[in-house]
Design a protein around this motif. Sequence first.
Motif, PDB file in Angstrom:
ATOM      1  N   LYS A  63       4.920  -4.064  -1.864  1.00  0.00           N
ATOM      2  CA  LYS A  63       5.799  -3.013  -1.375  1.00  0.00           C
ATOM      3  C   LYS A  63       7.100  -3.659  -0.906  1.00  0.00           C
ATOM      4  O   LYS A  63       7.103  -4.812  -0.462  1.00  0.00           O
ATOM      5  CB  LYS A  63       5.127  -2.276  -0.211  1.00  0.00           C
ATOM      6  CG  LYS A  63       5.881  -1.056   0.265  1.00  0.00           C
ATOM      7  CD  LYS A  63       5.175  -0.379   1.419  1.00  0.00           C
ATOM      8  CE  LYS A  63       4.153   0.593   0.901  1.00  0.00           C
ATOM      9  NZ  LYS A  63       3.610   1.475   1.955  1.00  0.00           N
ATOM     10  N   ASN A  95       7.707   2.775  -3.723  1.00  0.00           N
ATOM     11  CA  ASN A  95       7.052   1.696  -2.990  1.00  0.00           C
ATOM     12  C   ASN A  95       7.989   0.995  -1.998  1.00  0.00           C
ATOM     13  O   ASN A  95       7.951  -0.228  -1.857  1.00  0.00           O
ATOM     14  CB  ASN A  95       6.430   0.696  -3.967  1.00  0.00           C
ATOM     15  CG  ASN A  95       5.089   0.208  -3.490  1.00  0.00           C
ATOM     16  OD1 ASN A  95       4.467   0.800  -2.617  1.00  0.00           O
ATOM     17  ND2 ASN A  95       4.629  -0.883  -4.069  1.00  0.00           N
ATOM     18  N   GLU A  97       9.285   1.019   2.050  1.00  0.00           N
ATOM     19  CA  GLU A  97       8.973   1.499   3.395  1.00  0.00           C
ATOM     20  C   GLU A  97      10.022   0.981   4.377  1.00  0.00           C
ATOM     21  O   GLU A  97      10.328  -0.213   4.401  1.00  0.00           O
ATOM     22  CB  GLU A  97       7.594   1.030   3.841  1.00  0.00           C
ATOM     23  CG  GLU A  97       7.226   1.537   5.215  1.00  0.00           C
ATOM     24  CD  GLU A  97       5.822   1.155   5.644  1.00  0.00           C
ATOM     25  OE1 GLU A  97       5.581   1.146   6.859  1.00  0.00           O
ATOM     26  OE2 GLU A  97       4.966   0.881   4.779  1.00  0.00           O
ATOM     27  N   LYS A 156      10.060  -8.328  -0.173  1.00  0.00           N
ATOM     28  CA  LYS A 156       8.925  -7.939  -1.018  1.00  0.00           C
ATOM     29  C   LYS A 156       8.138  -9.218  -1.260  1.00  0.00           C
ATOM     30  O   LYS A 156       8.656 -10.172  -1.854  1.00  0.00           O
ATOM     31  CB  LYS A 156       9.400  -7.342  -2.337  1.00  0.00           C
ATOM     32  CG  LYS A 156       8.257  -6.955  -3.257  1.00  0.00           C
ATOM     33  CD  LYS A 156       8.780  -6.361  -4.557  1.00  0.00           C
ATOM     34  CE  LYS A 156       7.642  -5.991  -5.485  1.00  0.00           C
ATOM     35  NZ  LYS A 156       8.172  -5.491  -6.774  1.00  0.00           N
TER      36      LYS A 156
END
Length: 181
Positions: A63, A95, A97, A156
């Motif tokens: 993510k 994906n 956040e 990531k």
Amino acid sequence: MKLKLLFIAILLIVSCAKKNKTAEVSAVTQQEIIENETISDDFQLEVYDYAGLEPFLNKKDDKIYVVNFWATWCAPCVKELPYFEKLNSEYKNQNVEVVLVSLDFPHLYDKKLKPFIKENNLVSKVIALDDADMNTWIPKVDESWSGSIPATVIYKNSERRFYEQSFNYEELETEVKQFIK
């Protein structure tokens, strides 16, 4: 060590010298609110020391995480919050956040932070960082960080970028798109 801590505190205050008069403080998690609903008055603010925050800075689950350090008393921080909220809304299905890490003072959580979150209907995950040992945790976030806010980490897995700056939406989106493959 006390001089360094004082210097960092001054940097934080100077970097956000103008207090946003509408800024009040409040925090919620994504699980506690549903988009387009109002935040209840009794929501619980997640508060961590650096050890508790650290897992949010080091997840390895493919993510893209956008972690923004901010405070309600920091006018540039408050100005850019809508861009992080928009990014969270527009990219949640890709994906991405967003995690908003408040550096507000603990004695103001109920009086300032929680009302701010509620009034601004923040949907992104909000965490309050309550760890006075800035000399230890600031360089752990990024060795180049002076301690001023706003500051953002986008990562990531093991790919990571640190930004000690304000963003507009286009700049933020451009940076996040570099992680989408």
